[in-house]
Enzyme design. Structure first.
Site, PDB file in Angstrom:
ATOM      1  N   GLY A 255       0.834  -1.210   0.000  1.00 24.49           N
ATOM      2  CA  GLY A 255       0.000   0.000   0.000  1.00 24.49           C
ATOM      3  C   GLY A 255       0.859   1.247   0.000  1.00 24.49           C
ATOM      4  O   GLY A 255       2.047   1.180  -0.311  1.00 24.49           O
ATOM      5  N   ASN A 256       0.265   2.392   0.320  1.00 28.30           N
ATOM      6  CA  ASN A 256       1.045   3.632   0.427  1.00 28.30           C
ATOM      7  C   ASN A 256       0.404   4.527   1.481  1.00 28.30           C
ATOM      8  O   ASN A 256      -0.634   4.192   2.048  1.00 28.30           O
ATOM      9  CB  ASN A 256       1.152   4.326  -0.937  1.00 28.30           C
ATOM     10  CG  ASN A 256      -0.210   4.675  -1.497  1.00 28.30           C
ATOM     11  OD1 ASN A 256      -0.908   5.519  -0.954  1.00 28.30           O
ATOM     12  ND2 ASN A 256      -0.611   4.019  -2.581  1.00 28.30           N
TER      13      ASN A 256
END
Ligand code: CTP
Length: 401
Positions: free
Chosen positions: A205-206
């Site tokens: 993810g980020n």
């Protein structure tokens, strides 16, 4: 202003002397006005004058004559709440959620847009705590009516004078005009991160929170646009009733949702931080720790912005973002061209206060005609207004409006 319901909250400042004139102008233009005052405001201007001009009883206390003032219903009655003058003290309390008088109780429960017209002496105006409180209020979606430079109660000349009644009314009129600027229009906005699953418990993810995209969706909706917000996994959410939220997790789900909705939209804003790569295989069982190194094979995700740029019709306005940390302008211009967007909004990670998880942003907007507009560091709500202003310009040009 005809038929508009304006709720004015007056706090303790000498600038309160301008409010009877403001009320008279509003009433003359056909607005309905109700007034709440703090106790200290009553020392600067008389409730009798304001009650007479507004043709409504002025409220000061939570209770009067054994009756409880219904602060929730007052906030719901109003089309706009205007806090004017907003003293340094009231601004600090609003920004921190304090609720020790009727004005604050109404502010905290108001569901209508809130405008703030500050008034104070210059040195207070420049104090970092006041400036931080105003920035924080802007992140709550409150709108600031800028204080002006001029003669102050102290006898000094400087910043901090409350805007004149005519300027305050101009701000309110602009709001009501804007409110319908996008009536009948539709938009999709992608926002937040995407999660690409590796196994039942892990993902790639980020750090995106979706704040910028949500602010854009809310600004579009506040102008009458019907918005479909395609939101990646984040704890944040949008609140405007004109927004339908489609929760997605992966880049593929975001792609499918955006592509299926796009043909019926006038506007598309791709503010999401979409994963560029996703695992080739998702393990159905939790991956166990074995060797010292672990290789993960990834494959490119579909580029939503580029795909929409390829199928875009002439009347549609498409906006993309570019988050860069070097050669910003070159990359932004490449993205504008490659993805066939009408606008690319550039954030540089080299600018402090810009990027993920902050309440502020500093952007430049690049357009197909080669222009670049650079903006100063602002709250994400204000940045959203700047972006939406460009979108409206784009719609007008494309549709000869
Ligand atoms: N974007 C998209 N779909 C993707 C990747 C990006 O719609 N699969 C959109 C983003 O929402 C943003 C723009 O494309 O509006 C640019 O995203 P960014 O990550 O900065 O650029 P990339 O095209 O992914 O290129 P790079 O990561 O190499 O900078």
């Amino acid at each position: 202003m005809k038929g508009k319901k304006i709720l004015i909250g007056i706090s303790g400042s000498i600038a309160a002397y301008k409010i009877p004139i403001l009320v008279r102008l509003l009433i003359k233009q056909g607005a309905e006005v109700k007034i709440i005052m703090t106790t200290s405001a009553t020392q600067f201007v008389s409730p009798l004058v304001l009650g007479t001009l507004s043709k409504n009883p002025v409220l000061v206390d939570m209770t009067a004559d054994n009756t409880w003032s219904n602060h929730v219903m007052l906030g719901r009655w109003a089309d706009i709440m205007l806090i004017a003058p907003a003293s340094c003290n009231t601004i600090a309390k609003m920004s921190n959620g304090l609720c020790d008088n009727l004005l604050l109780a109404v502010y905290l429960s108001a569901t209508c847009p809130v405008f703030i017209a500050p008034a104070m002496d210059e040195d207070m105006w420049h104090h970092p705590s006041l400036q931080q409180n105003l920035t924080r209020l802007a992140t709550y979606g409150n709108r600031l009516i800028q204080a002006e430079f001029g003669e102050l109660a102290s006898g000094l000349t400087g910043m901090g004078r409350m805007a004149e009644p005519e300027t305050i009314i101009e701000n309110l009129e602009n709001f009501f005009n804007d409110k319908n600027a996008l009536a009948g229009k539709t938009a999709i906005v992608t926002a937040g991160p995407t999660y690409e699953n590796l196994d039942p418990v892990r993902f790639i993810g980020n750090y995106s929170t979706g704040k910028m995209g949500i602010a854009i969706a809310e600004t579009l909706a506040s102008m009458g646009c019907k918005v479909n917000l395609i939101l990646g996994p984040t704890s944040l959410s949008a609140h405007h009733t004109g927004i339908s939220t489609h929760r997605v997790v992966s880049a593929e789900q975001m792609f499918q949702t955006a592509v299926s909705l796009f043909p019926n939209q006038d506007i598309a804003v791709m503010a999401a931080a979409v994963a560029d790569y996703t695992p080739v295989n998702i393990s159905s069982e939790k991956i166990k720790k074995k060797d010292d190194t672990f290789e993960l094979q990834l494959t490119k995700t579909k580029d939503i912005l580029k795909f929409l740029g390829g199928i875009k019709k002439n009347h549609q306005v498409l906006v993309g973002f570019a988050l860069e940390n070097h050669d910003e302008k070159t990359y932004a211009l490449n993205k504008l061209k490659e993805k066939n967007a009408d606008f690319i909004v550039l954030n540089s990670l080299r600018d402090s206060g810009a990027g993920f998880a902050t309440d502020t942003n500093k952007i430049s907007i690049f357009e197909q005609n080669g222009t670049e507009t650079a903006y100063s560091l602002k709250s994400k709500t204000e940045v959203a207004s700047d972006i939406v202003e460009k979108i409206i310009e784009g719609l007008r040009l494309k549709n000869n409006l």
